[in-house]
Write an enzyme that holds these catalytic residues in place. Structure first.
Site, PDB file in Angstrom:
ATOM      1  NE  ARG A  99      -3.748  -3.559   1.173  1.00 36.50           N
ATOM      2  CZ  ARG A  99      -4.900  -2.929   0.921  1.00 36.50           C
ATOM      3  NH1 ARG A  99      -5.061  -2.294  -0.221  1.00 36.50           N
ATOM      4  NH2 ARG A  99      -5.884  -2.956   1.789  1.00 36.50           N
TER       5      ARG A  99
ATOM      6  CD  GLU B 269      -4.449   7.118  -0.919  1.00 39.51           C
ATOM      7  OE1 GLU B 269      -4.890   6.014  -1.247  1.00 39.51           O
ATOM      8  OE2 GLU B 269      -3.503   7.258  -0.116  1.00 39.51           O
TER       9      GLU B 269
ATOM     10  CE  LYS C 257      -5.428  -0.773   4.892  1.00 37.90           C
ATOM     11  NZ  LYS C 257      -5.915   0.599   4.995  1.00 37.90           N
TER      12      LYS C 257
END
Ligand code: PXG
Length: 274
Positions: free
Chosen positions: A32, A165, A132
């Site tokens: 990721r 989220e 991210k």
């Protein structure tokens, strides 16, 4: 000082945990990280394999052979006082390893309280949390609202009003034994713990759907829980003063938490420090 990670939030990160010397899902976190690097056109001066070795080496050097927390940060590097990334010729990799405080026992037993925040998740055609990045002001503004409301966490909606989220957690509902989590097209991160929770739920025989969740869906769910590397799997028992289910952690959440506790120490799901 002129590092663009510091000046502009121009960088990416991962938060990783080790349990009993097992760096849980390290490969997935590294994958990721490199995906975030690709999306932000950031060059990481190490191969994935070298990065994995560097993490393990850092844990060894700091004698963290049991439970620990790892923060991987890659910033655009030193530039000048202009945001043009071309000024940054060398990205910077920082590996922080720390002990993890065994907090949250009470939260896990009693469940968390939350509010739906007025701060909308950044849209997918902006600084999307699908990447991210070091841009976490969106989450921090939501967290401030939770603090002000004296609840544990905030839940973020997207611009269309669908549940996205938590501030650093993915979210799930359980309604009539159907397990639901919002798709990442809402702007949510493709959480590693989210995937683990999906896999566990399926293995336990539950049907799992990635579909739109509205605020009303949250209020009317039998159970709600968060997933995240830091949070693990944690029940949410109150949202905007509405009790979720009977206001106590539900049976499906508790089953998933139990399985998760076993899985994190399983060498098949991680990389050994030793
Ligand atoms: N959504 C967002 C926006 C996150 O930042 C998650 C979901 C959960 O993803 P994982 O892959 O962890 O299941 C995150 C994760 C910290 C910290 O200390 C933050 C995260 C992870 C670990 C530590 O702030 N965010």
């Amino acid at each position: 000082m002129y590092d663009h990670g510091f000046l502009y939030g121009d960088g990416i990160f991962e938060g990783i945990r080790a349990y009993s010397g097992n760096v849980f899902k390290l490969r997935e976190h590294i994958d990721r990280l490199y995906s975030s690097a690709k999306a932000t056109m950031l060059d990481i001066p190490l191969t994935k394999k070298e990065m994995i070795n560097a993490v393990v080496e850092a844990l060894r050097k700091n004698e963290l052979y049991e439970d620990s927390y790892i923060r991987l940060v890659v910033s655009r590097g030193e530039g000048d006082l202009g945001l043009d990334p071309r000024k940054c010729t060398k990205s910077k990799v920082i590996i922080i390893t720390d002990e993890i405080k065994l907090h949250g026992r009470e939260a896990k037993e009693k469940g968390l309280t939350a509010i739906i925040s007025w701060v909308k998740r950044d849209p997918v055609d902006a600084t999307s949390h699908e990447i991210k990045s070091l841009n976490y002001l969106n989450s921090i503004l939501a967290k401030l609202e939770a603090n002000n409301a004296q609840v544990d966490e905030a839940i973020c909606l997207n611009k269309e009003g669908f549940v996205c989220e938590g501030v650093a957690e993915n979210i799930f509902t359980v309604t009539n034994d159907l397990v639901v989590t919002p798709p990442t097209s809402t702007g949510a991160l493709r959480g590693i713990t989210r995937q683990v929770a999906i896999d566990i739920a399926k293995a336990l025989g539950y049907v799992v759907a990635k579909k739109g969740v509205t605020p009303a869906d949250l209020f009317l769910a039998d159970e709600v829980f968060f997933t995240g590397t830091a949070a693990e799997i944690v029940p949410v028992v109150e949202i905007n003063k509405r009790k979720i289910g009977d206001g106590r952690p539900g049976p499906v959440t508790r089953k998933l938490m139990e399985k998760y506790r076993q899985l994190v120490k399983d060498p098949a799901h991680g990389t050994s420090v030793r």
